[in-house]
Design a protein around this motif. Structure first.
Motif, PDB file in Angstrom:
ATOM      1  N   ASN A   6      11.163 -59.192 -24.983  1.00  0.00           N
ATOM      2  CA  ASN A   6      10.314 -58.296 -25.799  1.00  0.00           C
ATOM      3  C   ASN A   6      11.125 -57.134 -26.377  1.00  0.00           C
ATOM      4  O   ASN A   6      12.250 -56.855 -25.937  1.00  0.00           O
ATOM      5  CB  ASN A   6       9.162 -57.751 -24.941  1.00  0.00           C
ATOM      6  CG  ASN A   6       9.653 -56.919 -23.768  1.00  0.00           C
ATOM      7  OD1 ASN A   6      10.655 -57.246 -23.142  1.00  0.00           O
ATOM      8  ND2 ASN A   6       8.975 -55.839 -23.479  1.00  0.00           N
ATOM      9  N   ALA A   7      10.515 -56.433 -27.326  1.00  0.00           N
ATOM     10  CA  ALA A   7      11.195 -55.297 -27.963  1.00  0.00           C
ATOM     11  C   ALA A   7      11.550 -54.206 -26.948  1.00  0.00           C
ATOM     12  O   ALA A   7      12.600 -53.570 -27.031  1.00  0.00           O
ATOM     13  CB  ALA A   7      10.308 -54.719 -29.067  1.00  0.00           C
ATOM     14  N   GLY A   8      10.654 -53.992 -25.973  1.00  0.00           N
ATOM     15  CA  GLY A   8      10.852 -52.943 -24.977  1.00  0.00           C
ATOM     16  C   GLY A   8      12.060 -53.168 -24.074  1.00  0.00           C
ATOM     17  O   GLY A   8      12.457 -52.268 -23.333  1.00  0.00           O
TER      18      GLY A   8
ATOM     19  N   THR B 290      14.673 -59.238 -20.750  1.00  0.00           N
ATOM     20  CA  THR B 290      13.440 -59.883 -21.186  1.00  0.00           C
ATOM     21  C   THR B 290      13.421 -60.066 -22.712  1.00  0.00           C
ATOM     22  O   THR B 290      14.294 -59.554 -23.419  1.00  0.00           O
ATOM     23  CB  THR B 290      12.216 -59.087 -20.688  1.00  0.00           C
ATOM     24  OG1 THR B 290      12.309 -57.741 -21.156  1.00  0.00           O
ATOM     25  CG2 THR B 290      12.168 -59.088 -19.169  1.00  0.00           C
TER      26      THR B 290
ATOM     27  N   GLN C 130       8.190 -66.789 -29.921  1.00  0.00           N
ATOM     28  CA  GLN C 130       8.901 -65.514 -29.981  1.00  0.00           C
ATOM     29  C   GLN C 130      10.214 -65.587 -30.783  1.00  0.00           C
ATOM     30  O   GLN C 130      10.956 -64.613 -30.863  1.00  0.00           O
ATOM     31  CB  GLN C 130       9.171 -64.982 -28.575  1.00  0.00           C
ATOM     32  CG  GLN C 130       7.892 -64.563 -27.833  1.00  0.00           C
ATOM     33  CD  GLN C 130       8.188 -64.102 -26.411  1.00  0.00           C
ATOM     34  OE1 GLN C 130       8.934 -63.151 -26.179  1.00  0.00           O
ATOM     35  NE2 GLN C 130       7.622 -64.788 -25.450  1.00  0.00           N
TER      36      GLN C 130
ATOM     37  N   ARG D 194       2.943 -70.726 -25.830  1.00  0.00           N
ATOM     38  CA  ARG D 194       1.990 -70.850 -26.951  1.00  0.00           C
ATOM     39  C   ARG D 194       2.377 -71.929 -27.948  1.00  0.00           C
ATOM     40  O   ARG D 194       1.520 -72.619 -28.489  1.00  0.00           O
ATOM     41  CB  ARG D 194       1.882 -69.495 -27.676  1.00  0.00           C
ATOM     42  CG  ARG D 194       1.130 -68.460 -26.868  1.00  0.00           C
ATOM     43  CD  ARG D 194       1.279 -67.076 -27.474  1.00  0.00           C
ATOM     44  NE  ARG D 194       2.548 -66.454 -27.102  1.00  0.00           N
ATOM     45  CZ  ARG D 194       3.036 -65.341 -27.643  1.00  0.00           C
ATOM     46  NH1 ARG D 194       2.362 -64.720 -28.585  1.00  0.00           N
ATOM     47  NH2 ARG D 194       4.193 -64.837 -27.232  1.00  0.00           N
TER      48      ARG D 194
END
Lengths: 271, 271
Positions: A150-152, A148, A215, A239
């Motif tokens: 995201n940072a996680g 994915t 992003q 977005r």
């Protein structure tokens, strides 16, 4: 929708753009809030202005669930509008579901049959019997979270499992599941350099690539490492397109942003 | 609801039973199908007959989403009925969500604020920034999938990550997240012997344990390995209770099954 039909649409429209319909009432133009159903009004305007520039729309279901019954109703109206007026458009329920077998079957029915989406995103943590119920539906795709944006993602997905990163284990393992030809994969654009390795494992599968735009992902990089002979990419922007303007010209502004990406995609496809 | 309040309820009712409200219209008594809202009618009857025997209810949201708008409406009515008539009961939205930060915030608002659930189940695959938005809500719990009760749990969860099983990495890593005191964990009862190891990593946390009953888990084993000084267990049974009978006596039959489990729990608690 079959994969072949989707590929034909990509070549016809010279676009592999997916537009994320993540409607946040705090971000849409104020004048829409006076309408009966601001979420659907917003989506309809965006769809009307951009449908010739993209091949897919992806509502993230969280944004609809957050508004309870009204949100769910707006989601139903949006998918119905798409299926009625633009049946050539591929639709993705970005729901990131995954549960034990009988429950996954309920989800699959909800998204594929009742709502009529072409595909749904699914999380891999619960393994084979949580994903196969989705794969059983003909001409529907299951888009499995792999890496994915995201940072996680670095918490678990990139950790080494028996010497191989977890997301690669997910890709490799999923190939053995029943009806795995119905799989696509989510691979974040913020990690474009990972795409070369990913293509070693799944050369033929379609990748849904979020994270271009807001992003920070780069379209050219993603194409360089991720494209295959059948294109094999759906690049999502949410977005960056739908909130290009928060004024009355929002739909035209969204179309302009979508056209920018479509032109970049056309250039890549013509090479 | 605070954890202390939940513990007090467990001691008061001599029960740590959670009843899963997984309503399937193919399985509920036929006469209910003639009512305006069969799902809510079923839930209300089950709740009225069993609320004194359990401390928690857990609707799995898939079963409601599968029925579209009507399902969502039934879920809203069910949680509203619980919060109005039985505010002492702990409520769990078994939704297994998890998405990038801003989207997880939308989900958290939907389940905690709009619907008014005390807790929601969340998948760990996307890591810290997909879970922390849930943890930010005061007196609400986030129940993280660790080791699930299905066969697919062995596909990834039990794989060795840098020498430690993935589910243990999830437990260990999650302890460092902000507001981690609001975490609980899903640990399947079909793997009761794993609970001793799990208690080494998270001695104090509450565990939501599905898989007792229909999925074959054993209550005594779970208590032996999983209980801590504050009980620390919510044991869920869904199908074993709510589908004990498909006749007009279904609510009483459910109460009888729930009472059996409650009595076993009382015996454990009095030791």
């Amino acid at each position: 929708m079959t994969t072949d039909y989707l590929i034909a649409q990509i070549h016809k429209k010279k676009s592999f753009l997916c537009i994320g319909l993540d409607v946040d009432l705090n971000k849409i133009p104020k004048h829409l809030l006076e309408t009966d159903d601001p979420i659907f009004a917003f989506n309809k305007a965006i769809i009307d202005a951009t449908h010739h520039l993209c091949v897919a729309y992806k509502p993230n279901t969280a944004f609809y669930e957050a508004y309870g019954l009204k949100g769910w109703q707006a989601l139903e109206k949006t998918i119905h509008y798409l299926n009625t007026n633009h049946p050539e458009i591929y639709t993705i329920a970005d729901a990131k579901r995954g549960d034990i077998g009988n429950t996954s079957t309920m989800y699959a029915k909800a998204f594929f049959e009742d709502l009529g989406f072409d595909s749904v995103t699914v999380a891999p943590y619960m393994g084979k019997d949580s994903v196969e119920p989705f794969l059983a539906f003909e001409n529907k795709h299951t888009i499995l979270l792999a890496l994915t944006s995201n940072a996680g993602a670095f918490d678990f997905q990139t950790k080494s499992v028996d010497g191989v990163e977890l997301y690669k284990q997910v890709l490799e393992t999923s190939k053995s599941w029943k009806n795995s030809e119905n799989l696509m994969y989510v691979v974040g654009a913020t990690k474009a350099e990972y795409l070369a390795d990913i293509r070693q494992i799944i050369p033929d599968s379609f990748l849904l690539v979020p994270g271009v735009g807001a992003q920070g992902g780069n379209l050219q990089e993603v194409c360089k490492y991720g494209m295959n002979d059948s294109v094999g990419l759906l690049i999502n922007s949410s977005r960056g397109i739908i909130y290009a303007s928060q004024q009355k010209d929002f739909a035209q502004a969204a179309a302009n942003k979508a056209a920018e990406l479509q032109q970049q995609m056309q250039a890549v496809l013509s090479k």
